[in-house]
Design an enzyme around this catalytic site. Structure first.
Site, PDB file in Angstrom:
ATOM      1  N   ASP A 295       0.863  -1.181   0.000  1.00  0.00           N
ATOM      2  CA  ASP A 295       0.000   0.000   0.000  1.00  0.00           C
ATOM      3  C   ASP A 295       0.898   1.229   0.000  1.00  0.00           C
ATOM      4  O   ASP A 295       1.209   1.808   1.039  1.00  0.00           O
ATOM      5  CB  ASP A 295      -0.918  -0.010   1.218  1.00  0.00           C
ATOM      6  N   ALA A 296       1.334   1.599  -1.202  1.00  0.00           N
ATOM      7  CA  ALA A 296       2.352   2.631  -1.368  1.00  0.00           C
ATOM      8  C   ALA A 296       1.826   3.885  -2.049  1.00  0.00           C
ATOM      9  O   ALA A 296       2.410   4.960  -1.926  1.00  0.00           O
ATOM     10  CB  ALA A 296       3.521   2.073  -2.171  1.00  0.00           C
ATOM     11  N   LYS A 297       0.755   3.738  -2.828  1.00  0.00           N
ATOM     12  CA  LYS A 297       0.131   4.851  -3.545  1.00  0.00           C
ATOM     13  C   LYS A 297       1.151   5.643  -4.356  1.00  0.00           C
ATOM     14  O   LYS A 297       1.216   6.876  -4.305  1.00  0.00           O
ATOM     15  CB  LYS A 297      -0.637   5.750  -2.585  1.00  0.00           C
ATOM     16  N   ARG A 298       1.945   4.937  -5.140  1.00  0.00           N
ATOM     17  CA  ARG A 298       2.959   5.557  -5.973  1.00  0.00           C
ATOM     18  C   ARG A 298       2.347   6.011  -7.301  1.00  0.00           C
ATOM     19  O   ARG A 298       1.182   5.796  -7.573  1.00  0.00           O
ATOM     20  CB  ARG A 298       4.107   4.586  -6.215  1.00  0.00           C
TER      21      ARG A 298
ATOM     22  N   THR B  38      -0.406  -0.371  -4.753  1.00  0.00           N
ATOM     23  CA  THR B  38      -1.415   0.654  -5.012  1.00  0.00           C
ATOM     24  C   THR B  38      -0.763   1.828  -5.734  1.00  0.00           C
ATOM     25  O   THR B  38       0.354   2.234  -5.412  1.00  0.00           O
ATOM     26  CB  THR B  38      -2.078   1.138  -3.705  1.00  0.00           C
TER      27      THR B  38
END
Length: 275
Positions: free
Chosen positions: A94-97, A121
């Protein structure tokens, strides 16, 4: 991991639970601080206690990055522990890169080659060339932010042009970038009423659904509106499971909490005729 492999594990465990490893050094039981790696010690116990009831784990990278090198080491040990002991479990970074193509390619290498996550993510704001580099890795997944559960989601995601909301445009456009075998979407559980509309656009994709449990989302409503013929849901619970106790029975209590969610999921899967 393919969608069919994921679905087979869902059927075997009668569960579509994802346990979020949002491990906060300030919230774990105090006695663990005496260990050489408190974060990993906590994660290991939680994983062993919940693996029977879950098909996925989702470390939220902010909790690890905030601790610098020590946090990254704890994260790597956590991923390796799951990979070695429970290889059928799906692991989400869950990194939202999401950045320009060359940078996204480096992020993809970090999470898929170096860390061996199954998925990451990704934020879609910068468009196709910021997302596609993550899709060049075989049997790896992009989980694209579509409709989130936070208050600020209203700032942009519901902006409407030509009777189309921005989150709808994001899904309609991005579904052409990948396939049902490498692209999932994040849809918050507190937006369960929107799942039917989203299923009209992407009936067969898997959805990662955070917000059940401590954030107040209804699992029943999510299942009623979001289940498809391959289940198509990974429903995340973090605080509601991993912080069930702050005492020495923390892992046992987490296992009990995970089992309760799994049993409800089992009933919902049976109602749908999926198991």
């Amino acid at each position: 991991m393919t969608s069919q492999e994921l679905f087979e594990n869902i059927k075997k465990k009668e569960s579509f639970l994802c346990v979020g490893l949002d491990t906060d050094i300030n919230k774990i039981p105090r006695f663990l601080l005496e260990t050489t790696d408190p974060i990993f010690a906590f994660n290991k116990e939680i994983i062993d206690a919940t693996q029977e009831f879950t098909v996925a784990y989702k470390p939220n990278l902010a909790f690890y990055e905030s601790m610098g090198v020590a946090g990254w080491n704890s994260l790597e040990k956590t991923v390796n522990y799951i990979r070695y002991n429970y290889p059928d479990v799906f692991i989400i970074a869950d990194a939202k890169r999401g950045d320009i193509g060359n940078t996204s390619n480096m992020y993809a290498k970090a999470f898929f080659d170096t860390m061996d996550f199954d998925s990451v993510t990704v934020a879609p704001y910068m468009g196709e060339d910021s997302v596609k580099p993550f899709m060049t890795h075989v049997d790896k997944w992009v989980i694209l932010l579509a409709l989130t559960s936070n208050k600020g989601a209203a700032d942009f995601q519901y902006v409407t042009e030509n009777d189309e909301k921005l989150f709808e445009k994001v899904i309609k456009t991005s579904k052409e970038w990948g396939t049902e075998e490498n692209l999932m979407y994040v849809v918050g559980a507190t937006k369960a009423e929107k799942l039917k509309e989203i299923r009209d656009i992407i009936p067969n994709h898997f959805l990662l659904v955070p917000g059940v449990g401590a954030q107040g989302g209804s699992l029943k409503e999510v299942a009623e509106n979001g289940l498809n013929e391959k289940c198509g849901l990974l429903v995340n619970s973090s605080r509601g499971i991993i912080y069930s106790s702050s005492e020495k029975d923390f892992a046992e209590k987490a296992g009990v909490a995970a089992k309760e969610v799994q049993q409800e999921m089992s009933g919902l899967l049976k109602e749908k005729g999926l198991i």
